[in-house]
Write an enzyme that holds these catalytic residues in place. Structure first.
Site, PDB file in Angstrom:
ATOM      1  N   ALA A 107      -2.473  -9.305   0.298  1.00 22.80           N
ATOM      2  CA  ALA A 107      -2.896 -10.073   1.469  1.00 22.80           C
ATOM      3  C   ALA A 107      -4.208 -10.836   1.242  1.00 22.80           C
ATOM      4  CB  ALA A 107      -3.041  -9.129   2.659  1.00 22.80           C
ATOM      5  N   THR A 165      -6.089 -14.718   2.759  1.00 22.69           N
ATOM      6  CA  THR A 165      -7.093 -14.755   3.841  1.00 22.69           C
ATOM      7  C   THR A 165      -7.778 -16.121   3.889  1.00 22.69           C
ATOM      8  OG1 THR A 165      -8.743 -13.761   2.389  1.00 22.69           O
ATOM      9  CG2 THR A 165      -7.579 -12.253   3.859  1.00 22.69           C
ATOM     10  N   ARG A 184      -6.408  -4.393   5.951  1.00 21.93           N
ATOM     11  CA  ARG A 184      -7.394  -3.315   5.933  1.00 21.93           C
ATOM     12  C   ARG A 184      -8.853  -3.750   5.971  1.00 21.93           C
ATOM     13  NH1 ARG A 184      -2.922  -2.077   3.426  1.00 21.93           N
ATOM     14  NH2 ARG A 184      -1.902  -0.140   3.989  1.00 21.93           N
ATOM     15  N   HIS A 205       7.847  -6.983  -0.517  1.00 20.48           N
ATOM     16  CA  HIS A 205       7.909  -6.549   0.886  1.00 20.48           C
ATOM     17  C   HIS A 205       8.637  -7.553   1.776  1.00 20.48           C
ATOM     18  CE1 HIS A 205       4.201  -3.814  -0.013  1.00 20.48           C
ATOM     19  NE2 HIS A 205       5.335  -3.298  -0.424  1.00 20.48           N
ATOM     20  N   CYS A 234      21.382  -9.044  17.797  1.00 17.70           N
ATOM     21  CA  CYS A 234      22.438  -9.826  17.141  1.00 17.70           C
ATOM     22  C   CYS A 234      23.734  -9.777  17.978  1.00 17.70           C
ATOM     23  CB  CYS A 234      22.656  -9.198  15.766  1.00 17.70           C
ATOM     24  SG  CYS A 234      23.912  -9.958  14.749  1.00 17.70           S
TER      25      CYS A 234
HETATM   26  P1  NAD Z   1      -4.812  -5.052   2.181  1.00 20.53           P
HETATM   27  O1  NAD Z   1      -5.070  -5.628   3.539  1.00 20.53           O
HETATM   28  O2  NAD Z   1      -4.652  -3.593   2.056  1.00 20.53           O
HETATM   29  O3  NAD Z   1      -6.000  -5.457   1.205  1.00 20.53           O
HETATM   30  C1  NAD Z   1      -6.431  -6.760   1.025  1.00 20.53           C
HETATM   31  C2  NAD Z   1      -7.517  -6.736  -0.028  1.00 20.53           C
HETATM   32  O4  NAD Z   1      -7.876  -8.072  -0.322  1.00 20.53           O
HETATM   33  C3  NAD Z   1      -8.791  -6.002   0.401  1.00 20.53           C
HETATM   34  O5  NAD Z   1      -9.199  -5.138  -0.635  1.00 20.53           O
HETATM   35  C4  NAD Z   1      -9.820  -7.125   0.594  1.00 20.53           C
HETATM   36  O6  NAD Z   1     -11.114  -6.740   0.214  1.00 20.53           O
HETATM   37  C5  NAD Z   1      -9.292  -8.164  -0.353  1.00 20.53           C
HETATM   38  N1  NAD Z   1      -9.605  -9.546   0.040  1.00 20.53           N
HETATM   39  C6  NAD Z   1      -9.592 -10.101   1.268  1.00 20.53           C
HETATM   40  N2  NAD Z   1      -9.872 -11.420   1.190  1.00 20.53           N
HETATM   41  C7  NAD Z   1     -10.057 -11.682  -0.126  1.00 20.53           C
HETATM   42  C8  NAD Z   1     -10.380 -12.861  -0.849  1.00 20.53           C
HETATM   43  N3  NAD Z   1     -10.567 -14.034  -0.238  1.00 20.53           N
HETATM   44  N4  NAD Z   1     -10.489 -12.774  -2.195  1.00 20.53           N
HETATM   45  C9  NAD Z   1     -10.327 -11.589  -2.844  1.00 20.53           C
HETATM   46  N5  NAD Z   1     -10.035 -10.439  -2.206  1.00 20.53           N
HETATM   47  C10 NAD Z   1      -9.891 -10.497  -0.867  1.00 20.53           C
HETATM   48  O7  NAD Z   1      -3.606  -5.858   1.552  1.00 20.53           O
HETATM   49  P2  NAD Z   1      -2.518  -5.384   0.518  1.00 20.53           P
HETATM   50  O8  NAD Z   1      -3.084  -4.521  -0.534  1.00 20.53           O
HETATM   51  O9  NAD Z   1      -1.720  -6.588   0.181  1.00 20.53           O
HETATM   52  O10 NAD Z   1      -1.706  -4.444   1.547  1.00 20.53           O
HETATM   53  C11 NAD Z   1      -0.544  -4.344   1.556  1.00 20.53           C
HETATM   54  C12 NAD Z   1       0.278  -4.904   2.744  1.00 20.53           C
HETATM   55  O11 NAD Z   1      -0.260  -5.920   3.542  1.00 20.53           O
HETATM   56  C13 NAD Z   1       1.449  -5.514   2.084  1.00 20.53           C
HETATM   57  O12 NAD Z   1       2.527  -4.731   2.404  1.00 20.53           O
HETATM   58  C14 NAD Z   1       1.623  -6.888   2.701  1.00 20.53           C
HETATM   59  O13 NAD Z   1       2.992  -7.091   2.980  1.00 20.53           O
HETATM   60  C15 NAD Z   1       0.830  -6.797   3.948  1.00 20.53           C
HETATM   61  N6  NAD Z   1       0.236  -8.031   4.477  1.00 20.53           N
HETATM   62  C16 NAD Z   1       0.600  -9.257   4.051  1.00 20.53           C
HETATM   63  C17 NAD Z   1       0.008 -10.380   4.563  1.00 20.53           C
HETATM   64  C18 NAD Z   1       0.436 -11.730   4.069  1.00 20.53           C
HETATM   65  O14 NAD Z   1       1.601 -11.892   3.698  1.00 20.53           O
HETATM   66  N7  NAD Z   1      -0.462 -12.699   4.009  1.00 20.53           N
HETATM   67  C19 NAD Z   1      -1.017 -10.252   5.513  1.00 20.53           C
HETATM   68  C20 NAD Z   1      -1.365  -8.957   5.946  1.00 20.53           C
HETATM   69  C21 NAD Z   1      -0.735  -7.857   5.414  1.00 20.53           C
END
Ligand code: NAD
Length: 261
Positions: free
Chosen positions: A24, A28, A36, A121, A154
């Site tokens: 994720a 961002t 998280r 996922h 559905c």
């Molecule tokens: P997570 O939320 O657990 O962790 C995200 C990590 O990215 C954190 O450690 C944070 O410090 C870091 N981070 C945030 N912004 C950053 C940046 N600009 N540069 C570098 N690091 C950065 O996410 P995860 O480990 O992918 O968790 C897993 C679940 O979250 C997955 O199952 C996923 O499907 C889901 N998820 C996906 C999305 C998406 O598709 N964009 C969004 C939210 C959650």
């Protein structure tokens, strides 16, 4: 930091089986909150587990409310510098596999072909019936919600759910096997923007490292794998990946537009 960037770029140039593994955190900077971090999705919502979704209408409604909230950022999101940098490595023929935990479809939107991407996922831009497995578009599901059905169903009476893996839901077997196999075969494995806390996805870097890959982690916060990686970069995915890819293409004729990303 500059020395780390140069070393990672060098390893990327020498690689034969480069695998990127994203979470994720790479999205961002496109305006999609992660789970998280402070201000992330779990600060706002309690996750709905798969068995709750399947057994209670109230939970299904709660789940769809969360999905509608995500749509506010998803609908206006575009691939950022991080996604575009990986797309550049694909264009150069260097990126072999992209494993992502993300469900936002932004890697494909950046120009990396479907065949190179393993979505562990799933993808929230499509919706699946949990009984007959029929797929419908997000737009179609949204029309049903707008028409008053807060948890759309559905024609076979099965529950529609975004085509993603919820907590407690079985992982897609083929994608998980393929990801594990390609991780074990990689020679350079780079994690971007993941806490590496979600299993079994988080096993991939371990498979790679155990098989002898050069392991790099680019993340803003700590992960359980920080001690075992070869290079750890605490930085924003977009900035770091842009620097790395510019270093990779140094000396090669490249479009000015990329240098200015
Ligand atoms: P997570 O939320 O657990 O962790 C995200 C990590 O990215 C954190 O450690 C944070 O410090 C870091 N981070 C945030 N912004 C950053 C940046 N600009 N540069 C570098 N690091 C950065 O996410 P995860 O480990 O992918 O968790 C897993 C679940 O979250 C997955 O199952 C996923 O499907 C889901 N998820 C996906 C999305 C998406 O598709 N964009 C969004 C939210 C959650």
């Amino acid at each position: 930091m500059d020395e780390k960037i140069k070393l990672v770029a060098q390893k990327i140039k020498e690689s034969k089986q480069l695998v990127f593994f994203t979470g994720a955190g790479i999205s961002t900077e496109s305006g999609i909150p992660d789970y998280r971090s402070q201000g992330g999705i779990w600060d706002k919502f309690k996750p709905v587990y798969f068995d709750e979704f399947m057994s209670s209408k109230e939970s299904r409604i709660r789940y769809w409310e969360q999905r509608l909230d995500m749509e506010k950022s998803l609908s206006v999101s575009k691939p950022n510098q991080g996604h575009k940098s990986l797309a550049k490595l694909h264009e150069l023929g260097i990126l072999k596999t992209l494993i992502t935990q993300n469900i936002d479809g932004l890697h494909e939107a950046s120009g990396i072909p479907k065949e190179k991407i393993i979505e562990l996922h799933g993808n929230t831009r499509r919706v699946r019936c949990m009984s007959c497995r029929k797929l419908i578009s997000w737009q179609k599901a949204k029309e049903m919600i707008d028409a008053g059905d807060k948890a759309p169903v559905c024609s076979c009476s099965g529950y529609f759910k975004p085509d993603t893996i919820s907590f407690g839901q079985a992982m897609p077997v083929e994608q998980t096997k393929r990801a594990a196999m390609l991780s074990s075969k990689s020679d350079v494995f780079i994690v971007v923007g993941s806490t590496l806390l979600v299993q079994p996805a988080a096993l991939m870097p371990e498979y790679a490292k155990n098989a002898g890959a050069f392991l790099v982690i680019i993340n803003l916060s700590e992960t359980p794998y920080d001690n075992m990686c070869d290079v750890l970069i605490r930085g924003k995915a977009g900035d770091v990946l842009k620097k790395i890819v510019n270093q990779v293409v140094k000396g090669k004729p490249i479009a000015q537009s990329f240098m200015n990303l």
